[in-house]
Design a protein around this motif. Structure first.
Motif, short mmCIF file in Angstrom:
data_model
loop_
_atom_site.label_atom_id
_atom_site.label_comp_id
_atom_site.label_asym_id
_atom_site.label_seq_id
_atom_site.Cartn_x
_atom_site.Cartn_y
_atom_site.Cartn_z
N ARG A 12 0.82 -1.21 0.00
CA ARG A 12 0.00 0.00 0.00
C ARG A 12 0.85 1.26 0.00
N LEU A 13 1.95 1.24 0.76
CA LEU A 13 2.85 2.40 0.77
C LEU A 13 3.51 2.59 -0.59
N ALA A 14 3.92 1.48 -1.22
CA ALA A 14 4.53 1.58 -2.55
C ALA A 14 3.53 2.11 -3.56
N MET A 15 2.28 1.66 -3.47
CA MET A 15 1.26 2.16 -4.38
C MET A 15 1.01 3.64 -4.15
N ALA A 16 0.93 4.05 -2.88
CA ALA A 16 0.71 5.46 -2.57
C ALA A 16 1.86 6.32 -3.08
N LEU A 17 3.09 5.82 -2.93
CA LEU A 17 4.26 6.57 -3.40
C LEU A 17 4.23 6.70 -4.92
N GLY A 18 3.90 5.60 -5.61
CA GLY A 18 3.82 5.67 -7.07
C GLY A 18 2.75 6.62 -7.54
N LEU A 19 1.57 6.61 -6.93
CA LEU A 19 0.50 7.53 -7.30
C LEU A 19 0.89 8.98 -7.01
N ALA A 20 1.62 9.18 -5.89
CA ALA A 20 2.06 10.53 -5.55
C ALA A 20 3.03 11.09 -6.59
N VAL A 21 3.96 10.23 -7.04
CA VAL A 21 4.92 10.66 -8.07
C VAL A 21 4.19 11.05 -9.36
N LEU A 22 3.11 10.33 -9.67
CA LEU A 22 2.37 10.59 -10.90
C LEU A 22 1.48 11.83 -10.80
N TYR A 23 0.79 11.99 -9.67
CA TYR A 23 -0.30 12.96 -9.63
C TYR A 23 -0.03 14.21 -8.80
N VAL A 24 0.94 14.20 -7.91
CA VAL A 24 1.25 15.42 -7.15
C VAL A 24 1.75 16.53 -8.08
N PRO A 25 2.64 16.26 -9.06
CA PRO A 25 3.01 17.34 -9.99
C PRO A 25 1.81 17.91 -10.75
N LEU A 26 0.85 17.06 -11.11
CA LEU A 26 -0.34 17.56 -11.79
C LEU A 26 -1.16 18.45 -10.86
N LEU A 27 -1.22 18.08 -9.61
CA LEU A 27 -1.94 18.90 -8.64
C LEU A 27 -1.26 20.25 -8.45
N VAL A 28 0.07 20.26 -8.46
CA VAL A 28 0.80 21.53 -8.33
C VAL A 28 0.49 22.45 -9.51
N VAL A 29 0.46 21.89 -10.72
CA VAL A 29 0.13 22.70 -11.89
C VAL A 29 -1.28 23.25 -11.77
N LEU A 30 -2.22 22.42 -11.32
CA LEU A 30 -3.60 22.87 -11.17
C LEU A 30 -3.72 24.00 -10.16
N LEU A 31 -3.03 23.87 -9.03
CA LEU A 31 -3.08 24.93 -8.02
C LEU A 31 -2.39 26.20 -8.52
N ASN A 32 -1.31 26.05 -9.28
CA ASN A 32 -0.59 27.22 -9.79
C ASN A 32 -1.41 28.00 -10.81
N SER A 33 -2.40 27.36 -11.44
CA SER A 33 -3.23 28.09 -12.40
C SER A 33 -4.11 29.12 -11.71
N PHE A 34 -4.29 28.98 -10.39
CA PHE A 34 -5.05 29.97 -9.61
C PHE A 34 -4.13 30.88 -8.80
N ASN A 35 -2.82 30.81 -9.08
CA ASN A 35 -1.83 31.60 -8.35
C ASN A 35 -1.93 33.06 -8.77
N ALA A 36 -2.00 33.96 -7.82
CA ALA A 36 -2.07 35.38 -8.14
C ALA A 36 -0.74 35.93 -8.65
N SER A 37 0.36 35.21 -8.43
CA SER A 37 1.68 35.68 -8.86
C SER A 37 1.85 35.50 -10.36
N ARG A 38 2.73 36.31 -10.96
CA ARG A 38 3.02 36.21 -12.38
C ARG A 38 4.07 35.15 -12.70
N SER A 39 4.66 34.57 -11.71
CA SER A 39 5.72 33.57 -11.92
C SER A 39 5.24 32.22 -11.40
N PHE A 40 6.14 31.24 -11.50
CA PHE A 40 5.84 29.90 -10.99
C PHE A 40 6.14 29.82 -9.49
N ALA A 41 5.82 30.87 -8.75
CA ALA A 41 6.14 30.90 -7.32
C ALA A 41 5.36 29.86 -6.56
#
Length: 264
Positions: A12-41
Motif C-alpha cells: 500500500r505504501l509503494a502504491m501510494a508513493l507511485g501515485l504521488a509521483v504521478l499525480y502530485v506534480p499535476l496537482l501543483v500545476v492545477l493549483l498554480n493556475s489559480f496563483n495570483a503571482s506572475r511567476s511559478f512561485a
C-alpha cells in the motif's frame, strides 16, 4: 495469494508513493493556475481567476486549440478506418505473414517519437515536396495517424478475439450478405471497442508534440507546440499553467470513457 500484514502495508505504501509521483506534480500545476503571482512561485501568494480569463482571451491559444482539434479528428478518422480493417484482417483471416503484419502495425507506438518524426520528415520531403505539397495540417494528421492506428487496432482486435464467429456464421446461413452481417451482427458487438479506440486515438493526437515538431509547417501550431513556445516567455507562466490544467481535465475524460467502454 495470501499476504501477511507487513507485506500488505508495504504494498500500500509503494502504491501510494507511485501515485504521488504521478499525480502530485499535476496537482501543483492545477493549483498554480489559480496563483495570483506572475511567476511559478510556490507556495501560491494568493488565489485568482484572472489567468483563466487571460488565457481565454489569447488569440494564438484559440487558433492552436482549433488546429489540435482538427488534427486529432483527422488522425482519429484515418485510424478508425485503417485500424479496424487491419484488425479484421489479422483476426478473422489466416494468410502468410499475418504475424509480421500485426507486428508492423504495433511497432510505431513502441518507437521513440523523435525517430518517427525524423523518418516522417524525411519521407515527406522526398515524396510530397516534389508534388507541391508542403508541411502543414495534412502532414500532421498523417504523422499522428501512424501511432493512432495502433490503439484502434489493439482495441478492435481484442474485442474480436473474445467475439465468437457463430453469430456471423448464422447470419450468413440465413442469407445475409457480408455487409448486412457486418452492420447487424459484427458492428454492434465491436461498437464499444471502436468508440474506446477513437477516444484514445484523439487523446494521443491532441497532446502529441515530438512528431508534430517534425511534421508541422511554419504556420501550423498545435496546442502542445503553443505551450512549449510560451513556457519560457515572461509573464506567460500562469497562462501556461491554466492551459495545462485544462488539458489535464480534458485528457482524463476520454481516457476514463475509453476504459469504461473497453471493459467487458
Amino acid at each position: 495469494m495470501h499476504l501477511n500484514r507487513r507485506s500488505r502495508i508495504a504494498l500500500r505504501l509503494a502504491m501510494a508513493l507511485g501515485l504521488a509521483v504521478l499525480y502530485v506534480p499535476l496537482l501543483v500545476v492545477l493549483l498554480n493556475s489559480f496563483n495570483a503571482s506572475r511567476s511559478f512561485a510556490w507556495p501560491p501568494t494568493g488565489f485568482s481567476l484572472r489567468w483563466w480569463q487571460a488565457a481565454w482571451q489569447e488569440p494564438g491559444l484559440r487558433t492552436a486549440l482549433w488546429t489540435s482539434v482538427r488534427a486529432g479528428l483527422g488522425a482519429t478518422a484515418v485510424a478508425l478506418v485503417l485500424g479496424t480493417m487491419a484488425a479484421f484482417a489479422a483476426t478473422r483471416y489466416r494468410f502468410f505473414g499475418r504475424q509480421a503484419v500485426s507486428f508492423l502495425l504495433i511497432l510505431p507506438i513502441a518507437l521513440p517519437g523523435i525517430v518517427t518524426g525524423i523518418a516522417l520528415n524525411a519521407a515527406f520531403r522526398t515524396v510530397l515536396t516534389p508534388l507541391g505539397i508542403g508541411f502543414g495540417l495534412f502532414t500532421v494528421i498523417v504523422g499522428h495517424a501512424t501511432f493512432c492506428i495502433v490503439v484502434v487496432f489493439n482495441n478492435v482486435s481484442a474485442r474480436l478475439r473474445r467475439l465468437p464467429g457463430s453469430g456471423e456464421d448464422a447470419s450468413a446461413d440465413l442469407g445475409a450478405h457480408t455487409f448486412q452481417t457486418f452492420w447487424y451482427i459484427t458492428l454492434p458487438a465491436v461498437r464499444g471497442a471502436l468508440f474506446a479506440g477513437a477516444l484514445l486515438a484523439f487523446a494521443l493526437s491532441f497532446d502529441e508534440i515530438v512528431v508534430t515538431t517534425f511534421t508541422a509547417g511554419p504556420g501550423t501550431q498545435t496546442l502542445p507546440l503553443w505551450i512549449f513556445d510560451n513556457l519560457a516567455r515572461p509573464n506567460q507562466g500562469p497562462v501556461v499553467d491554466v492551459v495545462a490544467s485544462a488539458l489535464i481535465v480534458l485528457s482524463a475524460l476520454p481516457v476514463w470513457l475509453a476504459h469504461r467502454m473497453s471493459a467487458p
